[in-house]
Design an enzyme around this catalytic site. Structure first.
Site, PDB file in Angstrom:
ATOM      1  N   ASP A  64     -13.984 -18.672  -4.649  1.00  0.00           N
ATOM      2  CA  ASP A  64     -13.106 -19.760  -5.097  1.00  0.00           C
ATOM      3  C   ASP A  64     -12.350 -19.445  -6.385  1.00  0.00           C
ATOM      4  O   ASP A  64     -11.369 -20.086  -6.700  1.00  0.00           O
ATOM      5  CB  ASP A  64     -13.928 -21.043  -5.306  1.00  0.00           C
ATOM      6  CG  ASP A  64     -15.117 -20.834  -6.237  1.00  0.00           C
ATOM      7  OD1 ASP A  64     -15.309 -19.711  -6.727  1.00  0.00           O
ATOM      8  OD2 ASP A  64     -15.881 -21.798  -6.475  1.00  0.00           O
ATOM      9  N   HIS A  65     -12.810 -18.457  -7.137  1.00  0.00           N
ATOM     10  CA  HIS A  65     -12.221 -18.222  -8.457  1.00  0.00           C
ATOM     11  C   HIS A  65     -11.002 -17.311  -8.397  1.00  0.00           C
ATOM     12  O   HIS A  65      -9.920 -17.662  -8.839  1.00  0.00           O
ATOM     13  CB  HIS A  65     -13.254 -17.597  -9.398  1.00  0.00           C
ATOM     14  CG  HIS A  65     -14.158 -18.594 -10.049  1.00  0.00           C
ATOM     15  ND1 HIS A  65     -15.012 -19.388  -9.346  1.00  0.00           N
ATOM     16  CD2 HIS A  65     -14.330 -18.925 -11.351  1.00  0.00           C
ATOM     17  CE1 HIS A  65     -15.680 -20.166 -10.194  1.00  0.00           C
ATOM     18  NE2 HIS A  65     -15.276 -19.901 -11.411  1.00  0.00           N
ATOM     19  N   ASP A 119     -22.813 -20.017 -12.397  1.00  0.00           N
ATOM     20  CA  ASP A 119     -21.617 -20.656 -12.922  1.00  0.00           C
ATOM     21  C   ASP A 119     -22.082 -21.814 -13.791  1.00  0.00           C
ATOM     22  O   ASP A 119     -22.996 -22.557 -13.405  1.00  0.00           O
ATOM     23  CB  ASP A 119     -20.728 -21.184 -11.784  1.00  0.00           C
ATOM     24  CG  ASP A 119     -19.382 -21.611 -12.331  1.00  0.00           C
ATOM     25  OD1 ASP A 119     -18.420 -20.829 -12.244  1.00  0.00           O
ATOM     26  OD2 ASP A 119     -19.300 -22.736 -12.882  1.00  0.00           O
ATOM     27  N   ARG A 379     -12.303 -27.548 -19.624  1.00  0.00           N
ATOM     28  CA  ARG A 379     -12.268 -26.682 -20.815  1.00  0.00           C
ATOM     29  C   ARG A 379     -10.833 -26.488 -21.255  1.00  0.00           C
ATOM     30  O   ARG A 379      -9.959 -26.281 -20.412  1.00  0.00           O
ATOM     31  CB  ARG A 379     -12.857 -25.305 -20.493  1.00  0.00           C
ATOM     32  CG  ARG A 379     -14.338 -25.373 -20.298  1.00  0.00           C
ATOM     33  CD  ARG A 379     -14.980 -24.014 -20.106  1.00  0.00           C
ATOM     34  NE  ARG A 379     -16.409 -24.220 -20.099  1.00  0.00           N
ATOM     35  CZ  ARG A 379     -17.262 -23.590 -19.306  1.00  0.00           C
ATOM     36  NH1 ARG A 379     -16.838 -22.673 -18.463  1.00  0.00           N
ATOM     37  NH2 ARG A 379     -18.547 -23.862 -19.371  1.00  0.00           N
ATOM     38  N   SER A 532     -18.598 -20.382 -20.370  1.00  0.00           N
ATOM     39  CA  SER A 532     -18.908 -19.759 -19.080  1.00  0.00           C
ATOM     40  C   SER A 532     -20.247 -19.029 -19.067  1.00  0.00           C
ATOM     41  O   SER A 532     -20.723 -18.549 -20.090  1.00  0.00           O
ATOM     42  CB  SER A 532     -17.795 -18.766 -18.757  1.00  0.00           C
ATOM     43  OG  SER A 532     -18.271 -17.740 -17.923  1.00  0.00           O
ATOM     44  N   ARG A 534     -20.604 -16.238 -17.516  1.00  0.00           N
ATOM     45  CA  ARG A 534     -20.328 -14.841 -17.130  1.00  0.00           C
ATOM     46  C   ARG A 534     -21.163 -13.858 -17.941  1.00  0.00           C
ATOM     47  O   ARG A 534     -21.078 -13.803 -19.167  1.00  0.00           O
ATOM     48  CB  ARG A 534     -18.823 -14.533 -17.237  1.00  0.00           C
ATOM     49  CG  ARG A 534     -18.241 -14.571 -18.619  1.00  0.00           C
ATOM     50  CD  ARG A 534     -16.728 -14.531 -18.583  1.00  0.00           C
ATOM     51  NE  ARG A 534     -16.200 -15.814 -18.133  1.00  0.00           N
ATOM     52  CZ  ARG A 534     -15.073 -16.384 -18.582  1.00  0.00           C
ATOM     53  NH1 ARG A 534     -14.324 -15.773 -19.462  1.00  0.00           N
ATOM     54  NH2 ARG A 534     -14.676 -17.547 -18.129  1.00  0.00           N
TER      55      ARG A 534
HETATM   56  C1  MIC Z   1     -15.482 -20.993 -16.067  1.00  0.00           C
HETATM   57  O1  MIC Z   1     -15.216 -22.154 -15.813  1.00  0.00           O
HETATM   58  O2  MIC Z   1     -15.377 -20.491 -17.205  1.00  0.00           O
HETATM   59  C2  MIC Z   1     -15.981 -20.104 -14.945  1.00  0.00           C
HETATM   60  C3  MIC Z   1     -14.930 -19.134 -14.647  1.00  0.00           C
HETATM   61  O3  MIC Z   1     -16.236 -20.884 -13.809  1.00  0.00           O
HETATM   62  C4  MIC Z   1     -17.287 -19.448 -15.414  1.00  0.00           C
HETATM   63  C5  MIC Z   1     -17.797 -18.406 -14.526  1.00  0.00           C
HETATM   64  C6  MIC Z   1     -17.061 -17.093 -14.633  1.00  0.00           C
HETATM   65  O4  MIC Z   1     -16.737 -16.667 -15.740  1.00  0.00           O
HETATM   66  O5  MIC Z   1     -16.861 -16.478 -13.595  1.00  0.00           O
HETATM   67  C7  MIC Z   1     -18.423 -20.423 -15.705  1.00  0.00           C
HETATM   68  O6  MIC Z   1     -18.171 -21.551 -16.030  1.00  0.00           O
HETATM   69  O7  MIC Z   1     -19.597 -20.026 -15.705  1.00  0.00           O
HETATM   70 FE1  SF4 Z   2     -13.792 -23.086 -11.338  1.00  0.00          FE
HETATM   71 FE2  SF4 Z   2     -15.102 -22.907 -13.672  1.00  0.00          FE
HETATM   72 FE3  SF4 Z   2     -12.792 -24.217 -13.484  1.00  0.00          FE
HETATM   73 FE4  SF4 Z   2     -14.929 -25.229 -12.361  1.00  0.00          FE
HETATM   74  S1  SF4 Z   2     -14.616 -24.899 -14.549  1.00  0.00           S
HETATM   75  S2  SF4 Z   2     -12.900 -25.107 -11.448  1.00  0.00           S
HETATM   76  S3  SF4 Z   2     -15.978 -23.402 -11.639  1.00  0.00           S
HETATM   77  S4  SF4 Z   2     -13.098 -22.029 -13.176  1.00  0.00           S
END
Ligand code: MIC
Ligand code: SF4
Length: 640
Positions: A64-65, A119, A379, A532, A534
């Site tokens: 999905d990302h 995530d 965010r 995140s 990550r």
């Molecule tokens: C995000 O919202 O920052 C992400 C992208 O979903 C991350 C995961 C990632 O860095 O792949 C998260 O929230 O953990």
């Molecule tokens: Fe995707 Fe992270 Fe954004 Fe949620 S906050 S939509 S999981 S990138």
């Protein structure tokens, strides 16, 4: 003993430890989820553990990302993920099916279960009465291999909801109100448990919105009870048989209580560049807007799309605004189409994007130079939208629509009468973009040339010496450490390459300096590593030779990731000592015995600073060994 909802679920899945705040506990994990950008690493780690099939009740792999296909790399990642899923007994959600948290809530979440996801917004499923926790990929891989998940037992903060939301005020405003009170670090090592007479006025998707964005307070997770509303939602999803009632004992004691009178909540907005920079919409009304984005795992459910549709009906968006809508799932989009509610979106001039994260993680739709972008996301860290000078505001779908129509930040209460919307008694269901692994599947897993083997690391030496490579302030996010966006995210399966981008938006010379100097130290302020999950934000610095991070405090998931990859997370025992260390100072630290207090010698300034190391015995062993993977591998091999 009287128990809260969170304690009841934890007690059912407790593998080790005592349920007392601050104690280390181990939880049995029933479900896991990964998404593509953390998933490739998680599955490389899982494969390295040598387990023939996942040992959980259910493991899911979502794509999905990172959906762009501008070269072979993302597609190769998706193919790898599909191959791993088939081989190890994991359900695969194909690209285009939707956002992991939204899909999980619709099709898999069940009251009283545990979920671990790679995530940080995994707690969305707390809207269904689950203990759902975000973690690094390695911890999720370990859970798939049957290991329990270790964490500090959080204290339970009760959020008491009373009353009922007013027209044009919705779940997003509730969580913005909570963020305003708690800030981005007020939830660390806590579970936010919602209770009180206001709970029953919120549907499951609204509870999902609130639980989702509890992550921004730093909370371990958020949870709602499971009641008749939960049952109705599950019935609509054809899963009523999975419903169980879940309720806190009467007169239970929470460690703290935060009261939110829903009647008094007004439309709120988080100003740039932090989700806790919350003000009433009325304070910034009239600010011209360039872009409005509706979607993300926070606000893309059928409930949200229905209200957006009702408010856009017969309206046209401002000529100065680009409005994008990314539905959270194919199910949400399909249900909207079936009832004719998709039409007003198209008619209004909205740009309908794919069912995916999209602009939320900088995959397209970067704003204009110095643009004002209103987003229903969770965010708004600087740079996350794709441009450094954008001003990103976080709002509810109602405020997003009102502002898209007028072209300036607008209080949605000015839109007239609030439309009545309701969720279908039976959702239109179609699971044909989930691929279920069959027992016969032993397929070879295809690996594209951008998927590189995991680096391995040596055990930690008895002395750590080196320079302070970078000194940072408070609330450094993992987006600062290793940003998202199209260019960098395609490298998530390639640690040597992605590590070159470490801190690239803060200091372009960081990666080359770190390598040149054979690694060193990072100094940070409060809440280091928020955001995140990550693990690349720990793994890439490790690859560059970072030995320890000394900060005033850490965010939970990032601290666990540092340990998992053998970087020492140290905190100043006296916060003022932060000012006694400068970038470039040479440090020396004896780590033969990983005691609770250690002395850092600042060789440049000829001073000594005391730092604290709050790790369990298990975590100390992991860090000493140079990371968690080796430890788990050894344990698994013995079992086979
Ligand atoms: C995000 O919202 O920052 C992400 C992208 O979903 C991350 C995961 C990632 O860095 O792949 C998260 O929230 O953990
Ligand atoms: Fe995707 Fe992270 Fe954004 Fe949620 S906050 S939509 S999981 S990138």
């Amino acid at each position: 003993m009287k128990n809260t909802v969170a304690e009841k679920v934890i007690a059912q899945h407790l593998a080790e430890g005592r349920m007392e705040a601050g104690e280390e506990i181990a939880l049995k994990i029933r479900h896991t989820l990964t998404q593509d950008s953390t998933g490739t690493l998680a599955y490389l780690e899982f494969e390295a553990m040598g387990v023939p099939k996942v040992k959980t009740q259910l493991s899911l792999s979502f794509v999905d990302h990172n959906m762009l296909q501008n070269d072979f790399r993302n597609m190769d990642d998706h193919r790898y993920l599909q191959g791993v899923a088939a081989k190890y007994g994991i359900v695969f959600s194909r690209p285009g099916n939707g956002i992991c948290h939204q899909l999980y809530l619709e099709r898999f979440a069940q009251p009283s279960l545990t979920l671990l996801g790679s995530d940080s917004h995994t707690p969305t499923a707390g809207g269904m009465g689950m203990i759902a926790i975000g973690a690094g990929g390695l911890d999720v891989a370990a859970a798939m291999a049957g290991e329990p998940f270790y964490l500090e037992m959080p204290s339970i903060l009760g959020v008491k909801l009373t009353g009922k939301l007013s027209p044009f005020v919705s779940a997003k405003d509730v969580i913005l109100q909570v963020l305003k009170e708690l800030t981005v670090k007020g939830g660390v090592n806590k579970i936010l448990e919602y209770f009180g007479s206001g709970v029953k006025t919120l549907s499951v998707p609204e509870r999902g919105t609130i639980a989702n964005m509890g992550t921004e307070t730093g909370a371990t997770t958020s949870i709602f009870p499971s009641d008749e509303t939960t049952r109705t939602f599950l019935r609509g999803q054809g899963r009523e048989n999975q419903w169980t009632k879940l309720k806190a004992d009467d007169a239970v004691k929470y460690s703290e209580i935060l009261k939110v009178d829903l009647n008094a909540v007004e439309p709120l907005i988080a100003l740039p560049h932090s989700p806790d920079n919350v003000k009433p919409v009325t304070e910034v009304e009239g600010t011209p807007v360039d872009q409005v984005c509706i979607g993300s795992c926070t606000n893309s459910s059928l409930r949200d799309l229905k209200i957006v549709s009702a408010l856009l009906k017969g309206k046209k968006i401002s000529d100065n605004v680009s409005l994008t809508i990314s539905p959270g799932s194919r199910q949400a989009l399909q249900n909207l189409a079936v009832t004719g509610e998709l039409e007003p979106l198209i008619q209004s001039g909205a740009r309908i994007l794919e069912n995916a994260c999209g602009p939320c993680i900088g995959i397209g739709q970067a704003p204009t130079t110095e643009g004002v972008s209103l987003r229903t996301f969770n965010r708004n860290f600087k740079g996350r939208s794709g441009t450094q000078d954008a001003k990103v505001y976080l709002v509810s779908p109602e405020t997003a629509v009102a502002s898209a129509i007028t072209g300036e930040i607008t209080d949605p209460r000015k839109l007239g009468k609030y439309p009545e919307i309701s969720l279908p008694e039976r959702f239109v269901l179609s699971d044909n973009m989930f691929i279920y692994s069959t027992t016969k599947a032993t397929s070879r897993v295809a690996m594209g040339p951008n998927i590189k083997p995991l680096p391995s690391f040596k055990p930690m030496p008895d002395r750590l010496t080196g320079e302070v490579l970078l000194k940072l302030g408070d609330n450094v996010s993992t987006d600062d450490i290793l940003p998202g966006g199209t260019e960098i995210m395609s490298l998530r399966s390639n640690i040597p390459e992605i590590s070159k981008y470490t801190f690239c938006r803060v200091d372009k010379t960081f990666a080359s300096r770190a390598l040149e100097k054979n690694g060193g130290f990072i100094v940070g302020g409060e809440n280091y590593g928020q955001g995140s999950s990550r693990e690349h934000a720990a793994l890439a610095p490790k690859y560059l030779g970072v030995k320890a991070v000394i900060a005033k405090s850490f965010a939970r998931i990032h601290m666990a990731n540092l340990v998992n990859f053998g970087i020492l997370p140290l905190t100043f025992t006296v916060k003022q000592d932060y000012s006694g260390i400068a970038q470039g100072d040479a440090l020396d630290l004896d780590v033969k015995d990983l005691n609770e207090r250690l002395l850092v010698k600042n060789l440049t300034k000829d001073t000594k600073i005391e730092v604290a190391l709050s790790l369990s015995e298990l975590e100390k062993r992991i860090v000493k060994a140079g990371g968690k993977l080796a430890a788990i591998k050894a344990k698994q091999n013995k079992q086979l």
